[in-house]
Design an enzyme around this catalytic site. Structure first.
Site, PDB file in Angstrom:
ATOM      1  N   TYR A   1      63.709  16.466  23.197  1.00  0.00           N
ATOM      2  CA  TYR A   1      62.571  15.611  22.863  1.00  0.00           C
ATOM      3  C   TYR A   1      62.244  15.805  21.390  1.00  0.00           C
ATOM      4  O   TYR A   1      61.999  16.935  20.949  1.00  0.00           O
ATOM      5  CB  TYR A   1      61.353  15.973  23.720  1.00  0.00           C
TER       6      TYR A   1
ATOM      7  N   ASP B   1      64.638  20.690  14.229  1.00  0.00           N
ATOM      8  CA  ASP B   1      63.303  20.318  14.702  1.00  0.00           C
ATOM      9  C   ASP B   1      62.624  21.611  15.106  1.00  0.00           C
ATOM     10  O   ASP B   1      62.861  22.157  16.184  1.00  0.00           O
ATOM     11  CB  ASP B   1      63.430  19.346  15.883  1.00  0.00           C
TER      12      ASP B   1
ATOM     13  N   LYS C   1      52.825  21.058  15.332  1.00  0.00           N
ATOM     14  CA  LYS C   1      52.050  22.103  16.029  1.00  0.00           C
ATOM     15  C   LYS C   1      51.490  23.202  15.113  1.00  0.00           C
ATOM     16  O   LYS C   1      50.464  23.027  14.485  1.00  0.00           O
ATOM     17  CB  LYS C   1      52.905  22.689  17.146  1.00  0.00           C
TER      18      LYS C   1
HETATM   19  C1  LIG Z   1      60.643  19.701  19.641  1.00  0.00           C
HETATM   20  C2  LIG Z   1      59.599  18.658  19.425  1.00  0.00           C
HETATM   21  N1  LIG Z   1      59.786  17.752  18.473  1.00  0.00           N
HETATM   22  C3  LIG Z   1      58.868  16.812  18.216  1.00  0.00           C
HETATM   23  C4  LIG Z   1      57.713  16.746  18.957  1.00  0.00           C
HETATM   24  C5  LIG Z   1      56.706  15.685  18.656  1.00  0.00           C
HETATM   25  O1  LIG Z   1      55.597  16.246  18.016  1.00  0.00           O
HETATM   26  P1  LIG Z   1      54.177  15.522  18.123  1.00  0.00           P
HETATM   27  O2  LIG Z   1      53.720  15.646  19.542  1.00  0.00           O
HETATM   28  O3  LIG Z   1      53.311  16.273  17.158  1.00  0.00           O
HETATM   29  O4  LIG Z   1      54.380  14.116  17.705  1.00  0.00           O
HETATM   30  C6  LIG Z   1      57.470  17.668  19.969  1.00  0.00           C
HETATM   31  C7  LIG Z   1      56.249  17.622  20.765  1.00  0.00           C
HETATM   32  O5  LIG Z   1      56.060  18.282  21.764  1.00  0.00           O
HETATM   33  C8  LIG Z   1      58.440  18.664  20.216  1.00  0.00           C
HETATM   34  O6  LIG Z   1      58.282  19.578  21.187  1.00  0.00           O
END
Ligand SMILES: Cc1ncc(COP(=O)(O)O)c(C=O)c1O
Length: 488
Positions: free
Chosen positions: A194, A289, A317
């Site tokens: 994700y 990421d 986060k």
């Molecule tokens: C690995 C990862 N990338 C991107 C995101 C997306 O971040 P956001 O919820 O701040 O848009 C998340 C959100 O949980 C995530 O876990």
């Protein structure tokens, strides 16, 4: 202010022992090879009845919210079975709902609060900032540069940093930058990973092989240059990169460095280095990421832990310490110059923006959270709590002879009970398993909540510095009660 003694954690990480990935994968395969082992029906009914008798206020607000909020719930990770809990107070390791029930908080808002919820020393700095200039002016504030500088101190590969509004935005910016920099169009992700909800990455979510299943509302064209490979299958990654070479080249390979969904399929220790080498061979950028891992595993992030230098890093986060507008992208000056235009970027200028991005509030919250995490050793303490929790879960799994699987990357703890996320859809027979195993997971999450613990979707637990031995042992007593009710 906290009285915790100062200890620098700049080069330390919250993972004390790397999980035995082969053994975990084998146990997960075994978990899905047998029928699911849910709770006995009478136990589950008793847990569901608990919500009726103890959560009347939450039930009422959940019903009311349905009127004006689609589905009544706005947080993807929110616990909402049998209905969403209405949380009115958060402090340290605990949450309280509107009915006065207290829960141990293993959701941790999805990951950002490594210091524990509503951590006073950071809150005080945020209030100070609010009193001096409010949350936003649209003009430069010192905290922007302070945060970028601190991130660079912790992660040397992040020579420049662009703050954005969310992890989703960070991924959008990183992919756009990678395309502008390389001149290639294709991007490759790990199946099941994700990376937020922007058009081009709503592909192969949760389970590898699901392709565009979740891409409702997204034109097929937007996904035409996104490709997946089965988690950590280096040969398949190479094959995708070779195929892309024949169609114009790969701009980027994007990975979560502990494995998709924070390590739901745990990464072999040498995978990230292999991905780095393949990116170099094929002229693609490697994007880490680090929305979850960034600062949680240690202030150097997963890149520091694995010793692999990505070209671009996506943040979310923790970068705003649990405060709003948490996102960004960083990397070498050369790659990041595409955001500035000018000579060094071959004149290319990639557009990013956002009225509220890089606002002083988010930058101050991020800056002071990271400093506090360093001062207190929060990633290490959270990691130790994760170790204790995982070890206790393993003991319970053994004691009750359950097929469940527990492992952790420091403060990221996985507990697979239904195995839904381990299904391998390369076997068509596995499709029929998704529904029942997903339902079992929902029920597990509800059982944990009725026992006073909020988890991430019943299968992931984030620990924080606030999770003392006492809190973790209290939690293990609660898990004991749940596991004692598993059907034969
Ligand atoms: C690995 C990862 N990338 C991107 C995101 C997306 O971040 P956001 O919820 O701040 O848009 C998340 C959100 O949980 C995530 O876990």
């Amino acid at each position: 202010m906290s009285t915790t003694p100062a200890t620098s954690t700049r080069t330390e990480y919250g993972i004390t022992e790397y999980p035995d990935v082969d053994a975990i994968v084998k146990r997960c395969d075994d978990l899905v090879a047998i029928p699911p082992r849910p709770l006995r029906r009478d136990r589950m009914e008793a847990y569901l009845a608990w919500f009726e008798s103890h959560c009347g206020g939450s039930k009422r607000s959940a019903e009311e919210a349905q009127e004006r909020i689609p589905g009544g719930v706005q947080h993807n990770l929110a616990f909402n079975h049998p209905f969403a809990l209405n949380v009115t107070k958060a402090e340290g390791a605990h949450l309280w709902d509107v009915d006065g029930n207290r829960y141990i908080d293993f959701l941790q808002a999805g990951g950002p609060t490594v210091l524990g919820s509503n951590y006073a020393p950071v809150r005080e700095k945020v209030v100070e900032l609010l009193e001096s200039c409010g949350p936003v002016t649209g003009l430069f504030h010192d905290y922007e540069a302070k945060l970028a500088g601190l991130i660079h101190d912790f992660m040397p590969a992040v020579e420049q940093f662009r703050m954005l509004g969310s992890g989703t935005e960070g991924v959008m910016a990183a992919l756009r930058a990678a395309r502008a920099y390389t001149g290639h169009e294709h991007v490759v992700k790990v199946g099941g990973g994700y990376h937020g909800w922007s058009d081009q990455v709503v592909f192969a979510l949760r389970l590898p092989g699901t392709g565009a299943l979740d891409a409702a509302g997204i034109p097929a064209d937007n996904l035409a240059r996104t490709h997946e490979f089965f988690p950590h299958d280096v040969d398949e990654l190479r094959a995708v990169l070779e195929a892309n070479r024949d169609r114009g080249g790969t701009a980027a390979v994007i990975v979560e460095p502990v494995g998709p969904e924070s390590g739901v399929r745990p990464v072999p220790h040498d995978f990230n280095a292999a991905a780095r080498a393949l990116c170099d061979e094929f002229g693609a950028l490697l994007i880490f990421d680090e929305v979850v891992t960034g600062f949680r595993l240690g202030l150097g992030g997963a890149q520091g832990y694995f010793g692999v230098r990505p070209d671009l890093t996506v943040f979310g986060k923790c970068v705003a310490g649990g405060y709003p507008a948490a996102g960004g992208v960083g990397g070498s000056q050369e790659v990041m110059s595409v955001f500035a235009g000018g000579l060094s970027s071959k004149g290319v200028k990639v557009l990013v923006g956002g009225t509220l991005s890089a606002n002083p509030l988010s930058c101050a919250a991020g800056y002071h959270s990271l400093l506090e995490m360093e001062r207190t050793g929060a990633p290490l303490k959270a990691g130790q709590a994760g170790d204790r929790l995982r070890a206790g879960l393993e003991r319970l799994i053994d004691r009750y002879a359950l097929p469940y699987v527990a492992y952790n990357f420091g403060s990221i703890v996985h507990l697979h009970t239904s195995g839904v996320l381990q299904l391998d859809l390369r076997d068509p027979a596995a499709f029929g398993e998704v529904g029942p195993r997903k339902h079992m997971l929902e029920e597990m999450g509800a059982a944990f909540a009725a026992e006073g613990m909020i988890t991430l979707a019943g299968s992931r637990l984030y620990t924080s510095m606030a999770d003392t031995d006492e809190v973790v042992d209290d939690a293990l007593g609660r898990f004991d009660r749940v596991f004692s009710g598993v059907a034969d």
